[in-house]
Design a protein around this motif. Structure first.
Motif, PDB file in Angstrom:
ATOM      1  N   GLN A 132       0.833  -1.163   0.000  1.00 19.94           N
ATOM      2  CA  GLN A 132       0.000   0.000   0.000  1.00 19.94           C
ATOM      3  C   GLN A 132       0.880   1.229   0.000  1.00 19.94           C
ATOM      4  N   LEU A 133       0.382   2.259  -0.614  1.00 21.36           N
ATOM      5  CA  LEU A 133       1.153   3.471  -0.814  1.00 21.36           C
ATOM      6  C   LEU A 133       0.345   4.673  -0.339  1.00 21.36           C
ATOM      7  N   ARG A 134       0.979   5.536   0.434  1.00 28.15           N
ATOM      8  CA  ARG A 134       0.349   6.790   0.847  1.00 28.15           C
ATOM      9  C   ARG A 134       1.292   7.920   0.502  1.00 28.15           C
ATOM     10  N   GLN A 135       0.834   8.831  -0.362  1.00 25.67           N
ATOM     11  CA  GLN A 135       1.670   9.956  -0.763  1.00 25.67           C
ATOM     12  C   GLN A 135       1.546  11.081   0.252  1.00 25.67           C
ATOM     13  N   ASN A 136       2.695  11.661   0.589  1.00 25.92           N
ATOM     14  CA  ASN A 136       2.756  12.787   1.514  1.00 25.92           C
ATOM     15  C   ASN A 136       2.821  14.090   0.730  1.00 25.92           C
ATOM     16  N   ASP A 137       2.643  15.198   1.414  1.00 31.70           N
ATOM     17  CA  ASP A 137       2.664  16.517   0.776  1.00 31.70           C
ATOM     18  C   ASP A 137       4.071  16.996   0.423  1.00 31.70           C
ATOM     19  N   ASN A 138       5.098  16.322   0.923  1.00 34.41           N
ATOM     20  CA  ASN A 138       6.469  16.802   0.753  1.00 34.41           C
ATOM     21  C   ASN A 138       7.252  16.084  -0.348  1.00 34.41           C
ATOM     22  N   GLY A 139       6.558  15.392  -1.266  1.00 33.21           N
ATOM     23  CA  GLY A 139       7.251  14.711  -2.356  1.00 33.21           C
ATOM     24  C   GLY A 139       7.770  13.338  -1.992  1.00 33.21           C
ATOM     25  N   THR A 140       7.303  12.806  -0.864  1.00 27.48           N
ATOM     26  CA  THR A 140       7.678  11.455  -0.461  1.00 27.48           C
ATOM     27  C   THR A 140       6.424  10.613  -0.269  1.00 27.48           C
ATOM     28  N   SER A 141       6.634   9.317  -0.126  1.00 23.34           N
ATOM     29  CA  SER A 141       5.521   8.398   0.123  1.00 23.34           C
ATOM     30  C   SER A 141       5.882   7.436   1.240  1.00 23.34           C
ATOM     31  N   ASP A 142       4.855   6.956   1.915  1.00 24.06           N
ATOM     32  CA  ASP A 142       4.998   5.900   2.905  1.00 24.06           C
ATOM     33  C   ASP A 142       4.489   4.612   2.257  1.00 24.06           C
ATOM     34  N   VAL A 143       5.239   3.545   2.420  1.00 25.50           N
ATOM     35  CA  VAL A 143       4.905   2.280   1.779  1.00 25.50           C
ATOM     36  C   VAL A 143       4.683   1.226   2.853  1.00 25.50           C
ATOM     37  N   ARG A 144       3.572   0.506   2.762  1.00 20.85           N
ATOM     38  CA  ARG A 144       3.300  -0.614   3.658  1.00 20.85           C
ATOM     39  C   ARG A 144       3.245  -1.878   2.816  1.00 20.85           C
TER      40      ARG A 144
END
Length: 100
Positions: free
Chosen positions: A1-13
């Motif tokens: 799963q992928l969650r995009q952040n506002d700072n040009g990065t993403s969190d990946v689960r």
């Protein structure tokens, strides 16, 4: 799963589906992530198995005899997400899950 952040990065689960028996018989469980241009993350101990998880706002239940193992890494630059690989070790067994 992928969650995009506002700072040009993403969190990946990363989610591994494993048999309950394999999880119960494994002495250890861990995971790490290989990120292109950055190398490997630190190894993370996986201490819990789940019968259900929430993904995209929906409850997802594992099939009978199966459980979910989770591992996540935060702050991966969006421009190098393609090719990120999650590596799970469950006892003596190794699994890979590629993003993208």
């Amino acid at each position: 799963q992928l969650r995009q952040n506002d700072n040009g990065t993403s969190d990946v689960r990363f989610v591994l589906i494993a048999s309950e028996e394999e999880v119960l018989n494994a002495e250890t469980a861990s995971m790490y992530v290989t990120i292109p241009e950055m190398g490997d993350s630190s190894q993370i101990s996986v201490n819990r198995a789940y019968r259900s998880i929430i993904g995209s706002g929906q409850v997802i239940t594992a099939d009978k005899g199966k459980v979910f193992l989770l591992g996540s890494v935060n702050g991966i630059p969006d421009d190098i997400l393609n090719g990120v690989v999650g590596h799970f070790t469950l006892g003596d067994n190794k699994y890979q899950k590629k993003l993208g």
